[in-house]
Scaffold this motif. Structure first.
Motif, PDB file in Angstrom:
ATOM      1  N   LYS A  64       0.838  -1.203   0.000  1.00 58.77           N
ATOM      2  CA  LYS A  64       0.000   0.000   0.000  1.00 58.77           C
ATOM      3  C   LYS A  64       0.873   1.253   0.000  1.00 58.77           C
ATOM      4  O   LYS A  64       0.598   2.218  -0.716  1.00 58.77           O
ATOM      5  CB  LYS A  64      -0.946   0.011   1.211  1.00 58.77           C
ATOM      6  N   SER A  65       1.923   1.234   0.790  1.00 54.22           N
ATOM      7  CA  SER A  65       2.818   2.382   0.875  1.00 54.22           C
ATOM      8  C   SER A  65       3.512   2.637  -0.457  1.00 54.22           C
ATOM      9  O   SER A  65       3.589   3.782  -0.922  1.00 54.22           O
ATOM     10  CB  SER A  65       3.844   2.151   1.984  1.00 54.22           C
ATOM     11  N   TYR A  69       0.253   5.291  -0.927  1.00 59.61           N
ATOM     12  CA  TYR A  69      -0.668   5.525   0.195  1.00 59.61           C
ATOM     13  C   TYR A  69       0.053   5.541   1.541  1.00 59.61           C
ATOM     14  O   TYR A  69      -0.509   5.123   2.556  1.00 59.61           O
ATOM     15  CB  TYR A  69      -1.772   4.454   0.194  1.00 59.61           C
ATOM     16  N   LYS A  72      -1.859   7.329   4.284  1.00 52.35           N
ATOM     17  CA  LYS A  72      -3.009   6.536   4.768  1.00 52.35           C
ATOM     18  C   LYS A  72      -2.530   5.407   5.689  1.00 52.35           C
ATOM     19  O   LYS A  72      -3.177   5.099   6.691  1.00 52.35           O
ATOM     20  CB  LYS A  72      -3.783   5.940   3.592  1.00 52.35           C
ATOM     21  N   GLU A  75      -1.798   6.881   9.000  1.00 47.36           N
ATOM     22  CA  GLU A  75      -3.059   7.153   9.715  1.00 47.36           C
ATOM     23  C   GLU A  75      -3.601   5.872  10.358  1.00 47.36           C
ATOM     24  O   GLU A  75      -4.100   5.901  11.487  1.00 47.36           O
ATOM     25  CB  GLU A  75      -4.095   7.725   8.753  1.00 47.36           C
ATOM     26  N   LEU A  76      -3.521   4.775   9.627  1.00 49.64           N
ATOM     27  CA  LEU A  76      -3.980   3.495  10.179  1.00 49.64           C
ATOM     28  C   LEU A  76      -3.183   3.110  11.417  1.00 49.64           C
ATOM     29  O   LEU A  76      -3.751   2.667  12.417  1.00 49.64           O
ATOM     30  CB  LEU A  76      -3.848   2.383   9.140  1.00 49.64           C
ATOM     31  N   LYS A  79      -4.293   5.068  14.240  1.00 52.01           N
ATOM     32  CA  LYS A  79      -5.612   4.597  14.699  1.00 52.01           C
ATOM     33  C   LYS A  79      -5.450   3.481  15.730  1.00 52.01           C
ATOM     34  O   LYS A  79      -6.232   3.364  16.665  1.00 52.01           O
ATOM     35  CB  LYS A  79      -6.418   4.096  13.504  1.00 52.01           C
ATOM     36  N   ASP A  99      -8.768  -2.937   7.610  1.00 54.20           N
ATOM     37  CA  ASP A  99      -8.759  -1.508   7.316  1.00 54.20           C
ATOM     38  C   ASP A  99      -7.829  -1.189   6.141  1.00 54.20           C
ATOM     39  O   ASP A  99      -8.138  -0.333   5.317  1.00 54.20           O
ATOM     40  CB  ASP A  99      -8.337  -0.695   8.540  1.00 54.20           C
ATOM     41  N   ILE A 103      -7.808   0.674   1.502  1.00 57.08           N
ATOM     42  CA  ILE A 103      -6.973   1.770   1.013  1.00 57.08           C
ATOM     43  C   ILE A 103      -6.724   1.578  -0.476  1.00 57.08           C
ATOM     44  O   ILE A 103      -6.258   0.534  -0.909  1.00 57.08           O
ATOM     45  CB  ILE A 103      -5.620   1.834   1.760  1.00 57.08           C
TER      46      ILE A 103
END
Length: 107
Positions: A64-65, A69, A72, A75-76, A79, A99, A103
């Motif tokens: 994802k990175s 992202y 994001k 942020e996860l 969280k 989660d 993304i």
């Protein structure tokens, strides 16, 4: 997630499914063989999914990175009360992956 870890997870799911099918077949064979017993059929222990590892979670988040992202992903992590993945409680790995799956998936 790397192809090898995906393959390992798929193999484990297939083994669990095969075990469940075998149990069901044995139960049905006993039920219809005419050899009924007074005792209730034994309920097999629920099959537990293997616990996710830090490496499995890291693999998904790194994909994802690299896809752009990174913010994001950060942020996860926040969280789940962490500034880096190694600080996330392993009991939260499954929820974190759920989660992370959304993304980049515009729906």
């Amino acid at each position: 997630m790397s192809k090898m870890s995906e393959m390992a997870m798929t193999i484990e799911e297939l083994r669990n499914a095969a075990a469940a099918i075998t149990d069901a077949a044995n139960y049905l064979a006993q039920l219809f063989s005419g050899e009924e017993t007074d005792a209730q059929p034994e309920n097999p222990a629920p099959v537990q999914k293997p616990a996710l590892t830090l490496e499995q979670v890291r693999a998904v988040l790194s994909v994802k990175s690299r896809a752009g992202y990174t913010a994001k992903v950060r942020e996860l992590l926040q969280k789940y009360g962490a500034s880096k993945l190694s600080q996330v409680d392993p009991s939260n790995y499954e929820a974190l992956l759920r989660d992370a799956e959304v993304i980049g998936n515009a729906t």
